[in-house]
Write a protein that holds these residues in place. Sequence first.
Motif, PDB file in Angstrom:
ATOM      1  N   PHE A 177       0.873  -1.291   0.190  1.00 34.04           N
ATOM      2  CA  PHE A 177      -0.150   0.011   0.248  1.00 34.04           C
ATOM      3  C   PHE A 177       0.873   1.267  -0.420  1.00 34.04           C
ATOM      4  O   PHE A 177       0.480   2.309  -0.606  1.00 34.04           O
ATOM      5  N   CYS A 178       2.263   1.348   0.555  1.00 31.58           N
ATOM      6  CA  CYS A 178       2.809   2.620   0.344  1.00 31.58           C
ATOM      7  C   CYS A 178       3.302   2.754  -0.594  1.00 31.58           C
ATOM      8  O   CYS A 178       3.467   4.189  -0.698  1.00 31.58           O
ATOM      9  N   GLU A 179       2.539   2.167  -1.996  1.00 30.07           N
ATOM     10  CA  GLU A 179       3.071   2.712  -3.233  1.00 30.07           C
ATOM     11  C   GLU A 179       2.484   2.746  -4.014  1.00 30.07           C
ATOM     12  O   GLU A 179       1.930   3.320  -5.427  1.00 30.07           O
ATOM     13  N   ASN A 180       0.888   2.995  -3.451  1.00 26.18           N
ATOM     14  CA  ASN A 180      -0.323   3.653  -3.940  1.00 26.18           C
ATOM     15  C   ASN A 180      -0.195   5.454  -5.064  1.00 26.18           C
ATOM     16  O   ASN A 180      -0.600   5.012  -5.738  1.00 26.18           O
ATOM     17  N   VAL A 197      -0.159   9.142  -9.564  1.00 27.57           N
ATOM     18  CA  VAL A 197       0.712  10.033  -9.736  1.00 27.57           C
ATOM     19  C   VAL A 197       0.518   8.851 -11.905  1.00 27.57           C
ATOM     20  O   VAL A 197       0.691   9.813 -12.592  1.00 27.57           O
ATOM     21  N   MET A 198       1.401   7.407 -11.705  1.00 30.17           N
ATOM     22  CA  MET A 198       1.433   7.300 -13.248  1.00 30.17           C
ATOM     23  C   MET A 198      -0.148   7.101 -14.251  1.00 30.17           C
ATOM     24  O   MET A 198      -0.033   7.558 -15.185  1.00 30.17           O
ATOM     25  N   LYS A 199      -1.075   6.960 -13.536  1.00 29.11           N
ATOM     26  CA  LYS A 199      -2.408   6.908 -13.624  1.00 29.11           C
ATOM     27  C   LYS A 199      -2.865   8.542 -14.006  1.00 29.11           C
ATOM     28  O   LYS A 199      -3.057   8.810 -15.034  1.00 29.11           O
ATOM     29  N   GLU A 200      -2.262   9.386 -13.581  1.00 29.13           N
ATOM     30  CA  GLU A 200      -2.017  10.628 -13.562  1.00 29.13           C
ATOM     31  C   GLU A 200      -2.380  11.071 -15.029  1.00 29.13           C
ATOM     32  O   GLU A 200      -2.330  11.987 -15.526  1.00 29.13           O
ATOM     33  N   ALA A 201      -0.161  10.567 -15.465  1.00 28.94           N
ATOM     34  CA  ALA A 201       0.346  10.871 -16.208  1.00 28.94           C
ATOM     35  C   ALA A 201      -0.032   9.962 -17.351  1.00 28.94           C
ATOM     36  O   ALA A 201      -0.092  10.810 -18.308  1.00 28.94           O
ATOM     37  N   VAL A 203      -4.583  -1.827 -27.614  1.00 34.21           N
ATOM     38  CA  VAL A 203      -4.930  -1.713 -26.247  1.00 34.21           C
ATOM     39  C   VAL A 203      -5.890  -1.264 -25.991  1.00 34.21           C
ATOM     40  O   VAL A 203      -6.429  -0.305 -26.354  1.00 34.21           O
ATOM     41  N   ASP A 204      -6.557  -2.501 -24.950  1.00 36.87           N
ATOM     42  CA  ASP A 204      -7.748  -1.675 -23.975  1.00 36.87           C
ATOM     43  C   ASP A 204      -7.890  -0.470 -22.996  1.00 36.87           C
ATOM     44  O   ASP A 204      -8.960  -0.048 -22.665  1.00 36.87           O
ATOM     45  N   GLY A 205      -6.582  -1.203 -22.275  1.00 34.33           N
ATOM     46  CA  GLY A 205      -6.583   0.125 -21.193  1.00 34.33           C
ATOM     47  C   GLY A 205      -4.954  -0.258 -20.179  1.00 34.33           C
ATOM     48  O   GLY A 205      -5.109  -1.184 -20.443  1.00 34.33           O
ATOM     49  N   ILE A 206      -4.674   0.719 -19.942  1.00 38.10           N
ATOM     50  CA  ILE A 206      -3.717   0.392 -18.522  1.00 38.10           C
ATOM     51  C   ILE A 206      -4.567   0.459 -16.953  1.00 38.10           C
ATOM     52  O   ILE A 206      -5.055   1.676 -16.947  1.00 38.10           O
ATOM     53  N   LYS A 207      -4.863  -0.652 -16.361  1.00 37.18           N
ATOM     54  CA  LYS A 207      -6.056  -0.629 -15.413  1.00 37.18           C
ATOM     55  C   LYS A 207      -4.566  -0.202 -14.246  1.00 37.18           C
ATOM     56  O   LYS A 207      -2.800  -0.825 -14.127  1.00 37.18           O
ATOM     57  N   PHE A 208      -5.322   0.713 -13.224  1.00 34.01           N
ATOM     58  CA  PHE A 208      -4.062   0.793 -12.282  1.00 34.01           C
ATOM     59  C   PHE A 208      -4.797   0.593 -10.860  1.00 34.01           C
ATOM     60  O   PHE A 208      -5.539   1.252 -10.638  1.00 34.01           O
ATOM     61  N   LEU A 209      -4.126  -0.479 -10.401  1.00 36.62           N
ATOM     62  CA  LEU A 209      -4.843  -1.651  -8.987  1.00 36.62           C
ATOM     63  C   LEU A 209      -4.316  -0.519  -7.308  1.00 36.62           C
ATOM     64  O   LEU A 209      -2.631  -0.480  -7.395  1.00 36.62           O
ATOM     65  N   ASN A 210      -4.890  -0.419  -6.850  1.00 38.72           N
ATOM     66  CA  ASN A 210      -4.572   0.165  -5.858  1.00 38.72           C
ATOM     67  C   ASN A 210      -5.177  -1.104  -4.321  1.00 38.72           C
ATOM     68  O   ASN A 210      -6.279  -2.024  -4.688  1.00 38.72           O
ATOM     69  N   GLU A 241      12.031   9.283  -5.107  1.00 36.71           N
ATOM     70  CA  GLU A 241      11.141   8.645  -6.054  1.00 36.71           C
ATOM     71  C   GLU A 241      11.350   9.307  -7.656  1.00 36.71           C
ATOM     72  O   GLU A 241      10.307   8.732  -8.146  1.00 36.71           O
ATOM     73  N   SER A 242      11.382  10.459  -7.865  1.00 34.03           N
ATOM     74  CA  SER A 242      11.585  10.736  -9.711  1.00 34.03           C
ATOM     75  C   SER A 242      12.584   9.809 -10.220  1.00 34.03           C
ATOM     76  O   SER A 242      11.442   9.544 -11.208  1.00 34.03           O
ATOM     77  N   VAL A 243      13.210   9.254  -9.721  1.00 33.07           N
ATOM     78  CA  VAL A 243      14.188   8.626 -11.244  1.00 33.07           C
ATOM     79  C   VAL A 243      13.096   7.010 -11.349  1.00 33.07           C
ATOM     80  O   VAL A 243      12.791   6.099 -11.790  1.00 33.07           O
ATOM     81  N   LEU A 244      12.477   6.931  -9.433  1.00 31.43           N
ATOM     82  CA  LEU A 244      11.587   5.080  -9.922  1.00 31.43           C
ATOM     83  C   LEU A 244      10.561   5.493 -10.917  1.00 31.43           C
ATOM     84  O   LEU A 244       9.951   4.586 -11.761  1.00 31.43           O
ATOM     85  N   LEU A 245       9.739   7.119 -10.918  1.00 31.68           N
ATOM     86  CA  LEU A 245       8.841   7.476 -12.244  1.00 31.68           C
ATOM     87  C   LEU A 245       9.304   7.151 -12.939  1.00 31.68           C
ATOM     88  O   LEU A 245       8.480   6.637 -14.148  1.00 31.68           O
ATOM     89  N   GLN A 246      10.135   7.622 -13.514  1.00 35.78           N
ATOM     90  CA  GLN A 246      10.721   8.075 -14.712  1.00 35.78           C
ATOM     91  C   GLN A 246      11.354   6.596 -15.381  1.00 35.78           C
ATOM     92  O   GLN A 246      10.653   6.718 -16.944  1.00 35.78           O
ATOM     93  N   GLU A 247      11.438   5.678 -14.413  1.00 35.86           N
ATOM     94  CA  GLU A 247      11.797   4.388 -15.050  1.00 35.86           C
ATOM     95  C   GLU A 247      10.763   3.677 -15.255  1.00 35.86           C
ATOM     96  O   GLU A 247      10.320   2.948 -16.126  1.00 35.86           O
ATOM     97  N   ALA A 248       9.511   3.858 -14.715  1.00 34.62           N
ATOM     98  CA  ALA A 248       8.625   3.354 -14.544  1.00 34.62           C
ATOM     99  C   ALA A 248       7.519   3.264 -16.074  1.00 34.62           C
ATOM    100  O   ALA A 248       6.726   3.026 -16.372  1.00 34.62           O
TER     101      ALA A 248
END
Length: 552
Positions: free
Chosen positions: A136-139, A144-148, A202-209, A281-288
Motif C-alpha cells: 500500500f505504500c506505493e499506492n 501519479v502514473m495514472k494521472e500521467a 490496447v483496451d486500457g492501462i489499469k492501475f490497481l490499489n 522517487e523521481s527516478v523510480l517514476l521516470q523508469e516506470a
Amino acid sequence: MTTIRKYLQIHPSDNVLVALQDLPAGELIHFNGDSFVLPGAVAAKHKFTIEAMAPEQEIHMYGVLVGKTNRAIGKGEAITTENIYHAANDFKLGKRKLDWHKPDVSRFSNRSFLGYHRSNGTVGTGNYWLVIPLVFCENRNVLVMKEAFEEKLGFKKAKSYEPEVEQLISLYKTGASIEQLLSVDLRDVKESHRHHKLFPNVDGIKFLNHDMGCGGTRMDSDALCGLLAGYITHPNVAGATVLSLGCQHAQASILRAEIAKRDPHFDRPLYVFEQQKIGSESVLLQEALKHTFTGLIQANQQERRPAGLDKLCIGLECGGSDGFSGISANPALGYLSDMLITLGGSVILSEFPELCGVEQELSDRCKDEETALRFMELMKTYNAKAEQDGSGFYANPSPGNIRDGLITDAIKSAGAAKKGGTSPVQAVIDYPELANTPGLNLLCTPGNDVESTTAEVAAGANVVLFTTGLGTPTGNPIAPVVKLSTNTKTFEKMPDIIDINCGTIIEGTETIEQAAERILDFVIEVASGKQVPKAVKLGQDDFIPWRRGVSL
C-alpha cells in the motif's frame, strides 16, 4: 396472450410458494386442488406457506431444508425473520452422482469469438496493461502514473462530471441561490470529448490499489502475491509494471514464484521497480513511465483472432440478490453453464457462504471422493472460523436480501447455487489458486461481491456474468462484468449499470433456455470486443483482495 403467473412452487416438495407479484390480503390461492385465502398481504419475491405449521417445523424450498419455524404459522402466512430461522441439512461423503443431461448446443457448435491468443494457450477477451503496487505504500506512485498516462494516451473514460461542476461554479459566480442550484438540470451538460487512443489494440492501462502487502499476517501477504500473480498471468493482460517499496512482507521474489506456479514459461513483459533500491522517487517514476510506455508498444502489436468457445472461462457471480434470483437469472446462468461446459469451456462458481444448505448436492456431484472431501473440508473450516468470530454462514443475507425475500442464508444459497447448472464438479479451488480445468470449478471465496469477483478473475475468468435483483454497479479492471437483472423493474430503473433483463422469465415471455441462449450470444459479442458492458463503460474497476479472516 400470455397469462402472467401470480405465484410459483419451485420444487414439488416445497411447502411454501413464491409470490411473483404483490398479493393483497384476501387473495384467493388455488394450489394442488386446494384453495385458501391469504390472511395478510404478501409482497412480490416473498414466500408464504401452503399449510398451517407448528413450531420447529421444517421449511423447504428448491427441494432442500432452508429454515425452521420458531412459532406456529398459519396457512398462507408470509415467512419472515420473525417467524422462521436459518436451518440447513448436514452433509457427508455420499455416492457420486455424475449423470447429467447435456443441453443441445448445435446452434453454438461452430461459433467462435475474437480474442487475444497468449503463448500458454489461453485466450483473452481484452488486452490490458497493469500497474500494480506490491504494498500500500506505493499506492500514491501508482496514482501519479495514472494521472500521467490515462488522458494523454486516450484511455480516460469519456464521461466525467467535471462539466457539471463547472456549470455549478458558473451559476454560483453569477449569483444563483441554493434553491436554483438544486433545481438545475445537469443532464443537459455535454460529455467531455474522448481523446484518440494512441495504442488502438490496447483496451486500457489499469492501475490497481489495495491496502495490503505489509502489516498483516504473512498468510495475507502471500495470498496477495498469489492474487496479483493471477492478474499478471491472466489472458486479458499483455504485461505489467509492479511498484515495490522493498521492506514489505509481499516480496517481489514471492510474486515471481507465484507467477511461475501459474505459468512456468511466462514470457509477457514484466517490469518490477523497488523504491528503496532505486532511491529517488523521481527516478523510480521516470523508469516506470519509460518501461510502461515501451511495454504498451509491445502490447499494441497483439490483434484479435478467432478462438473456439472452449477458450471461454466464465465467472458466475451474484450481488444485491432478491427473491427472484433463484428462479430467473441464476437458473438461466445455470443452463448457460451447462451449455458452455458441453462446448468444452470452463465456469467458476464461488461465494462459499452462499452454498450453505446445498453442500450435499455439490459434494455428490464432485468427480471423485478426493474432490468432494476437499469441498466439504473448505466449507466446514470456513464456517467454523466464521462462527468462532461470532458470525457463521447464517449471518450472510444482507438487509437488502432480507427485504426482498431472502430470509435465511439457506434460502439465498439454494437460489445462488443454481448458477452452477447440473454438470459434475471437475475441480475445487482454494483462494487464490488458478481454476484451469475445463468444466465446473468451485472456488472458495467470500460472498462479498467485489472480493469474490476479484478472486474469480485471478483464477482465470475472462468474462464474469453477474446477476442482481436490487442492482449493483460492480465491475472489474481487466475482465468484462456483464450485469443481469432478475426482474424487469430493476432493469428499467437502472439501465446505466445493467446489461441484460431476465425478468422475462418471471413474466413468462421467455423460457430459461431461451434466456440462456440470448445471454451466450451477448457473451460472444463481449468476448470479441463488439459489445461493451455497462461496468466497462463506466470504468467500474473494483478490486478488493480477500483477507483470509472472516468476510461473508
